[in-house]
Each structure stands twice: as C-alpha cells, then as structure tokens.
Design a protein around this motif. Structure first.
Motif, PDB file in Angstrom:
ATOM      1  N   GLU A  94       0.159   8.553  -2.136  1.00  0.00           N
ATOM      2  CA  GLU A  94       1.150   8.076  -1.165  1.00  0.00           C
ATOM      3  C   GLU A  94       0.571   6.949  -0.317  1.00  0.00           C
ATOM      4  O   GLU A  94       1.231   5.924  -0.075  1.00  0.00           O
ATOM      5  CB  GLU A  94       1.585   9.253  -0.283  1.00  0.00           C
ATOM      6  CG  GLU A  94       2.627   8.865   0.753  1.00  0.00           C
ATOM      7  CD  GLU A  94       3.074  10.054   1.584  1.00  0.00           C
ATOM      8  OE1 GLU A  94       3.821   9.835   2.570  1.00  0.00           O
ATOM      9  OE2 GLU A  94       2.679  11.201   1.225  1.00  0.00           O
ATOM     10  N   ALA A  95      -0.688   7.108   0.125  1.00  0.00           N
ATOM     11  CA  ALA A  95      -1.303   6.054   0.941  1.00  0.00           C
ATOM     12  C   ALA A  95      -1.449   4.763   0.151  1.00  0.00           C
ATOM     13  O   ALA A  95      -1.234   3.667   0.668  1.00  0.00           O
ATOM     14  CB  ALA A  95      -2.664   6.534   1.448  1.00  0.00           C
TER      15      ALA A  95
ATOM     16  N   ASP B 166       7.436  -4.649  -4.442  1.00  0.00           N
ATOM     17  CA  ASP B 166       8.356  -4.579  -3.320  1.00  0.00           C
ATOM     18  C   ASP B 166       9.512  -5.550  -3.474  1.00  0.00           C
ATOM     19  O   ASP B 166      10.615  -5.305  -2.987  1.00  0.00           O
ATOM     20  CB  ASP B 166       7.629  -4.876  -2.013  1.00  0.00           C
ATOM     21  CG  ASP B 166       6.776  -3.679  -1.605  1.00  0.00           C
ATOM     22  OD1 ASP B 166       6.916  -2.633  -2.257  1.00  0.00           O
ATOM     23  OD2 ASP B 166       5.978  -3.804  -0.661  1.00  0.00           O
TER      24      ASP B 166
ATOM     25  N   ASN C 248       2.039  -3.591  -2.366  1.00  0.00           N
ATOM     26  CA  ASN C 248       3.378  -4.185  -2.390  1.00  0.00           C
ATOM     27  C   ASN C 248       3.605  -4.885  -3.711  1.00  0.00           C
ATOM     28  O   ASN C 248       4.157  -5.980  -3.769  1.00  0.00           O
ATOM     29  CB  ASN C 248       3.572  -5.171  -1.233  1.00  0.00           C
ATOM     30  CG  ASN C 248       3.541  -4.472   0.120  1.00  0.00           C
ATOM     31  OD1 ASN C 248       4.122  -3.398   0.267  1.00  0.00           O
ATOM     32  ND2 ASN C 248       2.855  -5.066   1.077  1.00  0.00           N
TER      33      ASN C 248
ATOM     34  N   ARG D 104       4.757   3.639  -9.277  1.00  0.00           N
ATOM     35  CA  ARG D 104       4.510   3.186  -7.905  1.00  0.00           C
ATOM     36  C   ARG D 104       5.778   2.581  -7.273  1.00  0.00           C
ATOM     37  O   ARG D 104       6.046   2.762  -6.081  1.00  0.00           O
ATOM     38  CB  ARG D 104       3.366   2.181  -7.876  1.00  0.00           C
ATOM     39  CG  ARG D 104       2.001   2.813  -8.174  1.00  0.00           C
ATOM     40  CD  ARG D 104       0.893   1.778  -8.209  1.00  0.00           C
ATOM     41  NE  ARG D 104      -0.385   2.393  -8.495  1.00  0.00           N
ATOM     42  CZ  ARG D 104      -1.204   2.885  -7.567  1.00  0.00           C
ATOM     43  NH1 ARG D 104      -0.840   2.814  -6.275  1.00  0.00           N
ATOM     44  NH2 ARG D 104      -2.342   3.454  -7.898  1.00  0.00           N
TER      45      ARG D 104
ATOM     46  N   LEU E 152       9.692   6.806  -0.773  1.00  0.00           N
ATOM     47  CA  LEU E 152       9.108   6.842   0.560  1.00  0.00           C
ATOM     48  C   LEU E 152       9.975   6.079   1.569  1.00  0.00           C
ATOM     49  O   LEU E 152      10.032   6.435   2.753  1.00  0.00           O
ATOM     50  CB  LEU E 152       7.691   6.270   0.532  1.00  0.00           C
ATOM     51  CG  LEU E 152       6.647   7.114  -0.230  1.00  0.00           C
ATOM     52  CD1 LEU E 152       5.322   6.376  -0.295  1.00  0.00           C
ATOM     53  CD2 LEU E 152       6.466   8.477   0.445  1.00  0.00           C
ATOM     54  N   ASP E 153      10.664   4.987   1.102  1.00  0.00           N
ATOM     55  CA  ASP E 153      11.519   4.189   1.980  1.00  0.00           C
ATOM     56  C   ASP E 153      12.949   4.722   2.026  1.00  0.00           C
ATOM     57  O   ASP E 153      13.837   4.073   2.609  1.00  0.00           O
ATOM     58  CB  ASP E 153      11.535   2.737   1.512  1.00  0.00           C
ATOM     59  CG  ASP E 153      10.155   2.095   1.689  1.00  0.00           C
ATOM     60  OD1 ASP E 153       9.345   2.650   2.477  1.00  0.00           O
ATOM     61  OD2 ASP E 153       9.873   1.079   1.028  1.00  0.00           O
TER      62      ASP E 153
ATOM     63  N   VAL F 146       0.462   3.778  -2.327  1.00  0.00           N
ATOM     64  CA  VAL F 146       1.779   3.173  -2.518  1.00  0.00           C
ATOM     65  C   VAL F 146       2.226   2.458  -1.243  1.00  0.00           C
ATOM     66  O   VAL F 146       2.789   1.350  -1.288  1.00  0.00           O
ATOM     67  CB  VAL F 146       2.783   4.266  -2.934  1.00  0.00           C
ATOM     68  CG1 VAL F 146       4.213   3.723  -2.889  1.00  0.00           C
ATOM     69  CG2 VAL F 146       2.459   4.764  -4.335  1.00  0.00           C
ATOM     70  N   ARG F 147       1.975   3.076  -0.113  1.00  0.00           N
ATOM     71  CA  ARG F 147       2.366   2.430   1.154  1.00  0.00           C
ATOM     72  C   ARG F 147       1.553   1.164   1.399  1.00  0.00           C
ATOM     73  O   ARG F 147       2.047   0.190   1.981  1.00  0.00           O
ATOM     74  CB  ARG F 147       2.178   3.401   2.316  1.00  0.00           C
ATOM     75  CG  ARG F 147       3.149   4.580   2.277  1.00  0.00           C
ATOM     76  CD  ARG F 147       3.000   5.453   3.513  1.00  0.00           C
ATOM     77  NE  ARG F 147       3.866   6.617   3.482  1.00  0.00           N
ATOM     78  CZ  ARG F 147       5.149   6.610   3.812  1.00  0.00           C
ATOM     79  NH1 ARG F 147       5.724   5.476   4.224  1.00  0.00           N
ATOM     80  NH2 ARG F 147       5.872   7.725   3.744  1.00  0.00           N
ATOM     81  N   ALA F 148       0.288   1.159   0.965  1.00  0.00           N
ATOM     82  CA  ALA F 148      -0.567  -0.007   1.210  1.00  0.00           C
ATOM     83  C   ALA F 148      -0.276  -1.137   0.243  1.00  0.00           C
ATOM     84  O   ALA F 148      -0.472  -2.310   0.564  1.00  0.00           O
ATOM     85  CB  ALA F 148      -2.039   0.399   1.121  1.00  0.00           C
TER      86      ALA F 148
ATOM     87  N   SER G 279      14.351  -2.163  -1.279  1.00  0.00           N
ATOM     88  CA  SER G 279      13.805  -1.440  -0.139  1.00  0.00           C
ATOM     89  C   SER G 279      14.484  -1.821   1.154  1.00  0.00           C
ATOM     90  O   SER G 279      14.172  -1.281   2.198  1.00  0.00           O
ATOM     91  CB  SER G 279      12.300  -1.708  -0.015  1.00  0.00           C
ATOM     92  OG  SER G 279      12.085  -3.091   0.150  1.00  0.00           O
TER      93      SER G 279
ATOM     94  N   LYS H  35       7.577   4.071  -4.038  1.00  0.00           N
ATOM     95  CA  LYS H  35       7.835   3.244  -2.874  1.00  0.00           C
ATOM     96  C   LYS H  35       9.280   3.396  -2.407  1.00  0.00           C
ATOM     97  O   LYS H  35       9.574   3.532  -1.202  1.00  0.00           O
ATOM     98  CB  LYS H  35       7.533   1.790  -3.221  1.00  0.00           C
ATOM     99  CG  LYS H  35       7.777   0.818  -2.081  1.00  0.00           C
ATOM    100  CD  LYS H  35       6.825   1.068  -0.923  1.00  0.00           C
ATOM    101  CE  LYS H  35       6.993   0.007   0.173  1.00  0.00           C
ATOM    102  NZ  LYS H  35       6.170   0.264   1.357  1.00  0.00           N
TER     103      LYS H  35
END
Length: 463
Positions: free
Chosen positions: A442-443, A452, A449, A396, A403-404, A445-447, A353, A400
């Motif tokens: 989406e929310a 990550d 980690n 997920r 989205l990044d 996945v963003r929340a 990421s 991620k």
C-alpha cells in the motif's frame, strides 16, 4: 439271589468276595426289577395325587365360593395346592432315586406339609365347623365327613413319605448291584489282561528264540561269506597284478607315442603363435592409422562447427542489436507522437483518480505502449518478464484506484494491454489480496505514480 458281601467300590483295594457271571446277571435282573418298582411308585404317587386333586377340587371350590371368591377363579385354589404338593413329592423322590445321598431340607418338608394340610383343612372345613363358626376345638364336628375327606390327602402324604423311603432303598440297592456288575467287569477285564499278557510273553519268548536262531544262522552265513570274500580277494589280487603288468607295458608304449605327439603339437603351436602375433601386430598398426585419421577428421569437423557457430552467434547478436535499435527508435518516435498528442488534447482528458492529467502520466502510458510494442514486435509473443511487469503495473493501477475510492476502468485497462476481461478481473482480485496481505504494498502504491494519468482516451489511443 444271595448277593456277595459289598466291601467297597471297585477302585478300592479292600478285599471282597469273588463275583461270578451269575452274580452279575442276577444284579442286572435285580436292577431292572428295581427300576420297574421305582416307576411303579412314581406312577402310583402321580395317580393318587391326580385322584386326590379331582376328589378334593369340588369341596375346596365350594369352600372358596362360600367365602366370596368368584366361581370362575375359585376352582384354581385346589389345583394350585395339589400341584405344589405333587411337585415337591415327585422332585424329592426323583432326587433321592438319582442322588442316593440326597436328603430333603426343611423347606421341602414345610412345603409338603403346608400344601397337604391346607388341602385337608379346606376339604374338611364344612365337616369340622358345620355351623360356620370357628372354635379352636370344633364343637359339633361331622366325624364321617372328616374321615371321608381325610382319606385322599392322608393317603397322598403318607404315600409320598413311604415313596421317599422306597426310592432311597431302591437307589442304594441299585448302587450296590451296579458295584457288583462293575466288579465283575473289572475282574473280566483283569482276566483278559492276564491272558493277553501271558500270550504276549509267550509270543515274546518265541520271537526271542526265532531271533537267536536267525542270528546263529546269520553268523554262519557271514563266516562263509567272509571266507568266500577272502578267496575272491586273493583271486582278484592275482588278476590285478597280471593286469597291472599288461597295463604297465601298454602305458610305456603309449607314453612314448604321447611324448612324440606332444613335441609335434608344441612345434605346431609355436608356429601358429608366431603367425597370430604377426597378424595382431599388423591389425594394431592398421587400427592406429585409422584412429589417427578419424581424430584428424573429427578435429577438422569440430573446428568447422565452432567457426560456423561463432559466425551464427555474431549474426544473431548483430540482428538482435539491430532489432533492439529499431524497437528503441520506434518507441522513441511513438513516445514523441503520443506526447505531442497528449499535450494538444490534455485539456479534454479526465483522470480516473479525479486529478488533472499530467505530462508524466502521458509519457508513462506512451512508455508502456512502447514496451508492449517492443516486446511483441519481432516474435509476436510477450516474454515472461514483460508479462510479469504488465501484471504488476495493472495491479498497482487497480490498487491506486481502490485507495483513492475510484472505480478502475477495467475495460480500458484490457484494451490498453490487449488482454481479456478475465485477466483484468484477476488483476483486481490480486490487487485486493496484495493490499490486505503483502507488507509495504500500500505504501509503495501511494508513493508511486506510474499509472496515475491513465485514462480512457489513453486506452483508446493505445488500442
């Protein structure tokens, strides 16, 4: 032939003179003569029409060519007028002959005279106006030419008018003669019907007399048969009384014998019944004893099976706890080892990421490895809930990365989970679909980690 008075058609009740067979034969002969006369008139009319056509064709053709009509079509004028004239004459004649009451209307009359007069005028034009100049009253006519060229059209027109009258008479006369023939046929049929009716009445009377004689003979025979039946019944009654007396004596003896046999059979049946009751009671006691023994044996076997099942369940439970304990220990050891390795080489790993690697990412990757090893350590197969968890975590991770705006490492992901490339492709498509269709994904996945810190080095270490 002296024809009888015509009073009306055969279907009417108007009185008429009787028609003989000679009258009917004479009517048939007259009808044949009239048919020949009608055919002769038609043939004469057609022959005269054809002759007039041939006779006038030359003059009419010359008349047409003198008025600037080309010769190759000028000859058609006279045949057209003559054919129209012959057609109307022939059709009127045939309709009058067949219809009887047919009367030509004004149009056939106009057509007939227009065709005849036009043919006559064109044929006589050079005789009427030899100088070629028209005057309402011809100034220097050629009387001989007019007479010569008027004979054929005049004969044709006059013969057609006369033929119409001839045909009307022939048609009416044929109807009268046909009525005579029909009346004779009706009279003959009526005579035959009368003879048939008389013969039927005579036959009916003879049949009635025969039926009456047969009925009288049948009545006499019935009376004799009734007397004979009465005598026979009397004889049968006496014989029946004698036979009944003999049967009564025999029945009394048979009844006594039957009663004695019934008593013997009753005694035998009673003895057999007692023996059967005793056998049934003994058999019932034997079955009850066998059933009790079977119940005791089945209860003992069931108890043994329950104890065996309980012992096996306890052994399996102990083995499962031991296996889980070993798996947890191996996972903990593996986690510690990977954590130490990650802490030593944390500076050289690059996150997908784009962020710096963290301790929590290393621990998360180590935990995934431990979960995978724990799930496959004993049986070699990954349970369903673990497979679903792996798919969700991989999707997920891909989401991620998407989205990044980072390209996911599908090869390292496949090595990490021990899957094929198609499985990683399915996870990528599923992540895209879930981002577009699943609410809240989406929310989440963003929340979260969870992956990550996943890197190629982690994937290599996991492999």
């Amino acid at each position: 032939m002296a024809a009888p008075h015509v009073a009306g058609p055969p279907g009417q009740s108007t009185p008429r003179a009787p028609v003989t067979q000679q009258d009917a034969e004479a009517a048939r002969v007259s009808i044949d003569h009239l048919k020949r006369v009608g055919a002769l008139v038609t043939k004469a009319l057609l022959a005269l029409g054809g002759g007039a056509l041939v006779f006038t064709c030359v003059n009419v053709t010359r008349f047409a060519t003198s008025h600037d009509i080309p010769a190759y079509i000028a000859w058609m004028l006279d045949p057209l007028a003559s054919v129209a004239l012959i057609t109307v004459l022939y059709v009127d004649g045939v309709l009058v002959e067949h219809g009887g009451t047919y009367k030509p209307s004004g149009w056939p009359f106009m057509l007939r005279w227009a065709a005849g007069l036009s043919t006559w005028i064109m044929n006589c034009w050079t005789s009427l106006y030899p100088d070629g100049r028209f005057h309402p009253i011809p100034q220097h006519p050629d009387a001989g030419g007019i007479l010569l060229h008027s004979v054929a059209p005049a004969l044709l027109i006059l013969l057609s008018e006369a033929a119409a009258g001839y045909r009307r008479y022939v048609s009416a006369r044929r109807v009268e003669l046909a009525d005579i023939i029909d009346w004779f046929a009706a009279a003959e049929a009526e005579k035959k019907d009368s003879e048939v009716r008389r013969a039927r009445e005579l036959r009916d009377r003879e049949d009635a007399e025969k039926r009456a004689a047969a009925e009288r003979e049948a009545a006499r025979i019935a009376e004799n048969e009734a007397a004979e039946r009465e005598a026979q019944r009397e004889r049968e009654r006496l014989a029946a009384e004698i036979e009944a007396e003999r049967e009564r004596v025999a029945l009394a003896a048979q009844t006594a014998e039957i009663e004695a046999g019934r008593e013997r059979r009753a005694a035998e049946i009673e003895a057999a019944r007692r023996r059967t009751d005793a056998e049934i009671a003994q058999a019932e006691r034997d079955r009850e004893a066998a059933r009790q023994a079977e119940l005791i044996r089945a209860e003992a076997e069931a108890q043994a099976l329950r104890e065996k099942a309980a012992a096996e369940a306890r052994a399996l439970e102990e083995a499962e706890r031991a296996r889980q304990q070993r798996a947890l220990e191996r996972a903990a050891n593996r986690t510690r080892t990977i954590s130490e390795t990650a802490s030593q080489s944390g500076g050289r790993r690059t996150s997908i990421s784009g962020g710096a690697a963290s301790e929590s990412a290393s621990q998360s990757g180590a935990a995934l490895i431990a979960v995978r090893e724990t799930a496959t350590s004993e049986s070699g197969r990954v349970p369903r809930d673990v497979r679903e968890q792996q798919r969700d975590e991989a999707e997920r991770y891909v989401a991620k990365c998407l989205l990044d705006s980072v390209t996911p490492d599908l090869e390292g992901l496949a090595k990490f989970y021990g899957k094929a490339d198609t499985w990683c492709g399915d996870r990528q498509r599923a992540a895209r679909r879930r981002l577009s269709e699943e609410p809240g994904f989406e929310a989440a996945v963003r929340a979260a980690n969870a992956l990550d810190g996943f890197t190629n080095d982690d994937a290599a270490g996991a492999a």
